[in-house]
Design a protein around this motif. Structure first.
Motif, PDB file in Angstrom:
ATOM      1  N   GLY A 157       0.812  -1.209   0.000  1.00 13.17           N
ATOM      2  CA  GLY A 157       0.000   0.000   0.000  1.00 13.17           C
ATOM      3  C   GLY A 157       0.845   1.258   0.000  1.00 13.17           C
ATOM      4  O   GLY A 157       0.511   2.253  -0.669  1.00 13.17           O
ATOM      5  N   ARG A 184      -2.214   5.680   2.707  1.00 16.19           N
ATOM      6  CA  ARG A 184      -1.799   4.473   1.999  1.00 16.19           C
ATOM      7  C   ARG A 184      -2.970   3.914   1.197  1.00 16.19           C
ATOM      8  O   ARG A 184      -4.120   4.022   1.592  1.00 16.19           O
ATOM      9  N   PRO A 188      -5.226   1.030   0.275  1.00 13.84           N
ATOM     10  CA  PRO A 188      -5.535  -0.256   0.924  1.00 13.84           C
ATOM     11  C   PRO A 188      -5.519  -1.400  -0.088  1.00 13.84           C
ATOM     12  O   PRO A 188      -6.207  -1.368  -1.104  1.00 13.84           O
TER      13      PRO A 188
END
Length: 237
Positions: free
Chosen positions: A128, A215, A217
Motif C-alpha cells: 500500500g 496508503r 488499501p
C-alpha cells in the motif's frame, strides 16, 4: 527437475496385463489435495500517461515520472532484477470536434505517451505504501496488481504426493468395506493446478488519488492450489 505445472502428468503403469493378472480385479479411485497460503510477492505495474504537442515532449514527460517510480523501488530495497520496464507507448492523440453543421470529426491533438514499469515486491506489508508513494512520484496509472508464489512447482509436487496418499487411503477403505485386501498399484496418473503466474486484478485503470499521505488499501488474500490423481489398485478376496 520438477515438471511444469501446466499439464503435469505422472504415470506409473503396470506391466502388460495377462489373463490372470492381479489388476484384472482392481479398485479405481481419485485422490485429492488442496492448500491455501498467502502469496510470497506482489507484482505491480504502474505507469505514467502524458500528453504534449510534440512526440519528444510527451515521451519525456512520461519517462521522467517513471524514473521517479523506479527510484522509489530502489528506495524500498527492491533488487534491480525485480524492477523492469513493461511498456512504452507513443501515439498521435486526437479529439472530437463538432462542426457547425452538426457533424463530428477527429482532429489531431498532439501526442500521447505512456511508460510503465513492473515492480516485484516481496515485502507485502509495504504494498500500500508503494502505491501511495508511486502516485506522489508522478504515476497516474495502475495497469495490474498480481500475486504469486516463489516456487509454485514445489507446491504442486507436495500436493501430488498428498493426493496420491489420499487415493491409497480411499482405496483401502473401499477394499475393507467389501471384505477384500488391497494389493499392488496398477496405475497412477495425476495433474496439478497449483498457483498460476500472477494475474492482473485490474488493467489499464487510471489511478484515483487517495487523500494526501494516505496508503492505498490492498488485501493480498491467499493463493489456492489443488491436485488430483487417478489411481487403480489390485484387490484380492
Amino acid at each position: 527437475m520438477r515438471a511444469a505445472l501446466a499439464g503435469l502428468v505422472l504415470l506409473f503403469a503396470a506391466a502388460p496385463a495377462r489373463a490372470d493378472d492381479a489388476c484384472d480385479h482392481a479398485i479405481s479411485v481419485t485422490g485429492r489435495a488442496a492448500a491455501s497460503r498467502p502469496p510470497d510477492f506482489a507484482a505491480v505495474t504502474v505507469g505514467v500517461e502524458a500528453k504534449a504537442q510534440s512526440p519528444a515532449a510527451a515521451l519525456d514527460a512520461a519517462s521522467k515520472a517513471v524514473a521517479g517510480v523506479v527510484a522509489l523501488g530502489r528506495d524500498l530495497g527492491v533488487p534491480e532484477s525485480d524492477i523492469g520496464t513493461s511498456a512504452v507507448v507513443l501515439e498521435p492523440a486526437t479529439r472530437a470536434v463538432t462542426r457547425p453543421n452538426g457533424t463530428v470529426e477527429s482532429q489531431a491533438d498532439g501526442y500521447r505517451a505512456a511508460n510503465a514499469v513492473t515492480i516485484r515486491l516481496a515485502d507485502m506489508a509495504r504494498l500500500g505504501d508503494l502505491l501511495r508513494r508511486a502516485l506522489d512520484a508522478g504515476a497516474n496509472r495502475i495497469d495490474s496488481i498480481g500475486f504469486g508464489l516463489n516456487d509454485p512447482e514445489k507446491v504442486d509436487a507436495e500436493l501430488q504426493v498428498a493426493a496420491a496418499r489420499d487415493a491409497r487411503a480411499r482405496a483401502a477403505e473401499l477394499a475393507e468395506a467389501v471384505g477384500a485386501k488391497l494389493g499392488r498399484l496398477c496405475s497412477l496418473s495425476g495433474s496439478g493446478s497449483a498457483a498460476p503466474p500472477p494475474m492482473p486484478m485490474a488493467a489499464q485503470a487510471r489511478m484515483k488519488a487517495p487523500a494526501p499521505g494516505r496508503r492505498v488499501p490492498i488485501a493480498a488474500g491467499t493463493i489456492e492450489s489443488r491436485s488430483e490423481v487417478a489411481a487403480s489398485f489390485a484387490v484380492a478376496q
